[in-house]
Write a protein that holds these residues in place. Structure first.
Motif, PDB file in Angstrom:
ATOM      1  N   MET A 253     -32.541   1.082  28.356  1.00 12.71           N
ATOM      2  CA  MET A 253     -33.367   0.330  27.424  1.00 12.71           C
ATOM      3  C   MET A 253     -33.327  -1.153  27.787  1.00 12.71           C
ATOM      4  SD  MET A 253     -33.149   0.152  23.254  1.00 12.71           S
ATOM      5  CE  MET A 253     -33.295   1.946  23.150  1.00 12.71           C
ATOM      6  N   SER A 254     -34.503  -1.773  27.889  1.00 16.00           N
ATOM      7  CA  SER A 254     -34.573  -3.182  28.259  1.00 16.00           C
ATOM      8  C   SER A 254     -34.094  -4.059  27.109  1.00 16.00           C
ATOM      9  CB  SER A 254     -36.006  -3.549  28.636  1.00 16.00           C
ATOM     10  OG  SER A 254     -36.849  -3.454  27.499  1.00 16.00           O
ATOM     11  N   VAL A 255     -33.834  -5.323  27.436  1.00 15.61           N
ATOM     12  CA  VAL A 255     -33.394  -6.267  26.413  1.00 15.61           C
ATOM     13  C   VAL A 255     -34.474  -6.432  25.351  1.00 15.61           C
ATOM     14  CG1 VAL A 255     -32.728  -8.668  25.990  1.00 15.61           C
ATOM     15  CG2 VAL A 255     -31.910  -7.483  28.034  1.00 15.61           C
ATOM     16  N   TYR A 256     -35.729  -6.470  25.789  1.00 15.36           N
ATOM     17  CA  TYR A 256     -36.836  -6.608  24.845  1.00 15.36           C
ATOM     18  C   TYR A 256     -36.876  -5.434  23.881  1.00 15.36           C
ATOM     19  CZ  TYR A 256     -41.622  -6.738  23.069  1.00 15.36           C
ATOM     20  OH  TYR A 256     -42.718  -6.739  22.244  1.00 15.36           O
ATOM     21  N   GLN A 257     -36.693  -4.227  24.395  1.00 13.58           N
ATOM     22  CA  GLN A 257     -36.707  -3.045  23.539  1.00 13.58           C
ATOM     23  C   GLN A 257     -35.546  -3.047  22.550  1.00 13.58           C
ATOM     24  OE1 GLN A 257     -36.775  -0.124  26.734  1.00 13.58           O
ATOM     25  NE2 GLN A 257     -38.858   0.493  26.172  1.00 13.58           N
ATOM     26  N   GLN A 258     -34.375  -3.506  23.006  1.00 13.09           N
ATOM     27  CA  GLN A 258     -33.215  -3.591  22.115  1.00 13.09           C
ATOM     28  C   GLN A 258     -33.461  -4.579  20.985  1.00 13.09           C
ATOM     29  OE1 GLN A 258     -29.669  -4.424  24.332  1.00 13.09           O
ATOM     30  NE2 GLN A 258     -29.905  -2.662  25.688  1.00 13.09           N
ATOM     31  N   ILE A 259     -34.078  -5.718  21.308  1.00 13.93           N
ATOM     32  CA  ILE A 259     -34.369  -6.722  20.282  1.00 13.93           C
ATOM     33  C   ILE A 259     -35.363  -6.177  19.269  1.00 13.93           C
ATOM     34  CG2 ILE A 259     -35.428  -8.981  19.884  1.00 13.93           C
ATOM     35  CD1 ILE A 259     -34.315  -9.872  22.579  1.00 13.93           C
ATOM     36  N   VAL A 260     -36.419  -5.517  19.760  1.00 16.48           N
ATOM     37  CA  VAL A 260     -37.422  -4.947  18.865  1.00 16.48           C
ATOM     38  C   VAL A 260     -36.796  -3.885  17.965  1.00 16.48           C
ATOM     39  CG1 VAL A 260     -39.525  -3.557  18.770  1.00 16.48           C
ATOM     40  CG2 VAL A 260     -39.357  -5.449  20.390  1.00 16.48           C
ATOM     41  N   ARG A 261     -35.943  -3.029  18.532  1.00 17.18           N
ATOM     42  CA  ARG A 261     -35.305  -1.981  17.739  1.00 17.18           C
ATOM     43  C   ARG A 261     -34.404  -2.569  16.669  1.00 17.18           C
ATOM     44  NH1 ARG A 261     -30.687   2.081  19.954  1.00 17.18           N
ATOM     45  NH2 ARG A 261     -29.590   0.078  19.870  1.00 17.18           N
ATOM     46  N   THR A 262     -33.615  -3.590  17.040  1.00 15.29           N
ATOM     47  CA  THR A 262     -32.722  -4.224  16.080  1.00 15.29           C
ATOM     48  C   THR A 262     -33.495  -4.841  14.928  1.00 15.29           C
ATOM     49  OG1 THR A 262     -31.068  -4.694  17.794  1.00 15.29           O
ATOM     50  CG2 THR A 262     -30.947  -5.993  15.769  1.00 15.29           C
ATOM     51  N   TYR A 263     -34.562  -5.579  15.246  1.00 14.60           N
ATOM     52  CA  TYR A 263     -35.360  -6.199  14.192  1.00 14.60           C
ATOM     53  C   TYR A 263     -36.035  -5.150  13.322  1.00 14.60           C
ATOM     54  CZ  TYR A 263     -34.912 -11.088  15.552  1.00 14.60           C
ATOM     55  OH  TYR A 263     -34.425 -12.351  15.784  1.00 14.60           O
ATOM     56  N   PHE A 264     -36.432  -4.027  13.918  1.00 18.68           N
ATOM     57  CA  PHE A 264     -37.064  -2.968  13.143  1.00 18.68           C
ATOM     58  C   PHE A 264     -36.103  -2.422  12.093  1.00 18.68           C
ATOM     59  CE2 PHE A 264     -37.581   1.639  12.541  1.00 18.68           C
ATOM     60  CZ  PHE A 264     -38.832   1.659  11.950  1.00 18.68           C
ATOM     61  N   PHE A 265     -34.865  -2.116  12.483  1.00 16.87           N
ATOM     62  CA  PHE A 265     -33.895  -1.574  11.543  1.00 16.87           C
ATOM     63  C   PHE A 265     -33.490  -2.616  10.494  1.00 16.87           C
ATOM     64  CE2 PHE A 265     -32.914   1.410  15.134  1.00 16.87           C
ATOM     65  CZ  PHE A 265     -33.371   2.546  14.483  1.00 16.87           C
ATOM     66  N   VAL A 266     -33.394  -3.878  10.910  1.00 13.31           N
ATOM     67  CA  VAL A 266     -33.050  -4.937   9.961  1.00 13.31           C
ATOM     68  C   VAL A 266     -34.137  -5.100   8.909  1.00 13.31           C
ATOM     69  CG1 VAL A 266     -32.771  -7.440   9.711  1.00 13.31           C
ATOM     70  CG2 VAL A 266     -31.506  -6.223  11.487  1.00 13.31           C
ATOM     71  N   VAL A 267     -35.390  -5.173   9.348  1.00 16.76           N
ATOM     72  CA  VAL A 267     -36.502  -5.345   8.418  1.00 16.76           C
ATOM     73  C   VAL A 267     -36.633  -4.131   7.511  1.00 16.76           C
ATOM     74  CG1 VAL A 267     -39.008  -5.573   8.259  1.00 16.76           C
ATOM     75  CG2 VAL A 267     -37.739  -6.932   9.934  1.00 16.76           C
ATOM     76  N   THR A 268     -36.431  -2.931   8.060  1.00 13.59           N
ATOM     77  CA  THR A 268     -36.524  -1.713   7.248  1.00 13.59           C
ATOM     78  C   THR A 268     -35.478  -1.712   6.151  1.00 13.59           C
ATOM     79  OG1 THR A 268     -37.390  -0.445   9.128  1.00 13.59           O
ATOM     80  CG2 THR A 268     -36.424   0.806   7.301  1.00 13.59           C
ATOM     81  N   TRP A 269     -34.223  -2.009   6.520  1.00 17.68           N
ATOM     82  CA  TRP A 269     -33.142  -2.023   5.521  1.00 17.68           C
ATOM     83  C   TRP A 269     -33.376  -3.100   4.471  1.00 17.68           C
ATOM     84  CZ3 TRP A 269     -29.483  -6.032   4.797  1.00 17.68           C
ATOM     85  CH2 TRP A 269     -28.536  -5.753   3.802  1.00 17.68           C
ATOM     86  N   MET A 270     -33.740  -4.306   4.905  1.00 14.01           N
ATOM     87  CA  MET A 270     -33.959  -5.394   3.956  1.00 14.01           C
ATOM     88  C   MET A 270     -35.102  -5.065   2.999  1.00 14.01           C
ATOM     89  SD  MET A 270     -33.521  -8.812   6.320  1.00 14.01           S
ATOM     90  CE  MET A 270     -34.146  -9.837   5.005  1.00 14.01           C
ATOM     91  N   SER A 271     -36.174  -4.493   3.512  1.00 14.32           N
ATOM     92  CA  SER A 271     -37.329  -4.178   2.677  1.00 14.32           C
ATOM     93  C   SER A 271     -36.977  -3.137   1.624  1.00 14.32           C
ATOM     94  CB  SER A 271     -38.487  -3.685   3.548  1.00 14.32           C
ATOM     95  OG  SER A 271     -38.849  -4.659   4.508  1.00 14.32           O
ATOM     96  N   ILE A 272     -36.311  -2.048   2.055  1.00 10.93           N
ATOM     97  CA  ILE A 272     -35.966  -0.980   1.111  1.00 10.93           C
ATOM     98  C   ILE A 272     -34.946  -1.478   0.095  1.00 10.93           C
ATOM     99  CG2 ILE A 272     -34.938   1.318   0.880  1.00 10.93           C
ATOM    100  CD1 ILE A 272     -36.051   1.996   3.612  1.00 10.93           C
TER     101      ILE A 272
END
Length: 326
Positions: A1-20
């Motif tokens: 997994m590229s660094v870009y993909q890791q950053i996108v995945r991390t932000y996705f899980f962070v935003v999902t948790w914060m939103s819920i």
């Protein structure tokens, strides 16, 4: 997994948790304080019933998640005390929404590291140090300043919220002592499968004494009208929050969750003031900012301790490998 993909995945899980997480908090506040259903025990029991049912289907029927094969004796000794504390924590935290604003409740949650540290020192899972203790005193002073500047200060709500935090801190320590230290680590589905039924039973006792007569009277008079879709959506949001926590911690780290939690608290303070028109004074913000800085310092201190332990473990493994080679 590229660094870009890791950053996108991390932000996705962070935003999902914060939103819920923010949705559940605001949803509970709206149901209890504005929708006409001021029954925190009933609402919490409904959450536990829903979570227990879904977890049972996933574990026993669909077998998506395996059970850990706990005996009835171990269940009574390890899970029931945790369920009792969890029930008290959820009940009191939801009750506080009837009296306090979401913004002020989020400010009081800055006390959690201090309470966990205090309970940990009592149980022997934390080591008492003057430096950390002073840090916790600063957090307490900050929260006290925020409480002094609270415009809608209601004593019963404050007592309920602080009691909820104390029960939650004790629960976290018991999980560490009774579950994790015994090698019985559970994912969220397993935790809901075992803990939710115990929590439901513990809540049913005060519910029958305190809220059941009131609800029965309103049902008979026809003054209690609750949409099943709203209640189902609320319970589903509470269940989804458990999954979001698991994904965030499992796919990133607990440190990421702590950092995201700090940002979430500030957003909730703003949302509470905007959506529910909850007044926030300058003294509120000054006190919470002081507590916020102290919490950040404590998190950094824990991070440095973690790195030191990892370096020590890596060094021990390296020295052990050299001895084997020799």
């Amino acid at each position: 997994m590229s660094v870009y993909q890791q950053i996108v995945r991390t932000y996705f899980f962070v935003v999902t948790w914060m939103s819920i997480s923010m949705a559940v908090i605001m949803f509970n506040k709206w149901i209890l304080a504005y929708y006409g259903f001021p029954y925190p025990l009933a609402l919490t029991m409904w959450h536990m019933f829903f979570c227990s049912s879904v977890a049972f289907v996933l574990v026993r029927v669909l077998k998506v998640v395996k059970s850990i094969g706990m005996s009835s004796k171990d269940y009574q000794r390890r899970v029931v005390p945790i369920g009792l504390l969890y029930a008290a924590s959820l009940w009191l935290s939801n009750s506080a929404y009837l009296y306090l604003s979401v913004s002020f409740i989020q400010m009081t949650k800055a006390l959690m590291p201090g309470l966990v540290y205090m309970i940990g020192c009592i149980m022997g899972t934390e080591v008492f140090t003057p430096k950390v203790t002073f840090n916790m005193v600063v957090i307490a002073i900050g929260v006290a300043i925020a409480a002094y500047g609270e415009l809608n200060f209601v004593m019963i709500g404050v007592v309920e919220q602080l009691s909820s935090l104390l029960f939650e801190a004790t629960r976290l320590m018991l999980v560490q002592v009774l579950i994790n230290s015994q090698g019985l680590g559970m994912n969220p589905i397993q935790s809901l499968y075992y803990v939710s039924p115990a929590c439901f039973v513990c809540l049913s006792i005060p519910f029958m004494a305190l809220e059941f007569p009131l609800i029965s009277e309103r049902i008979e008079s026809g003054s209690l009208i609750v949409s099943p879709y709203i209640m189902l959506g609320n319970a589903f949001a509470a269940f989804a929050l458990n999954l979001a926590v698991f994904l965030l911690v499992g796919k990133t780290s607990a440190l990421t969750m702590n950092i995201a939690g700090v940002l979430k608290d500030w957003i909730l303070i703003w949302m509470s003031a905007s959506v529910f028109a909850a007044p926030v004074s300058t003294l509120n913000l000054v006190g919470y900012f002081l507590a916020f800085l102290a919490v950040c310092y404590y998190n950094n201190h824990k991070l440095q301790q973690m790195k030191s332990r990892e370096k020590a473990n890596a060094k021990d493994e390296e020295e052990g490998g050299k001895k084997e080679d020799n």
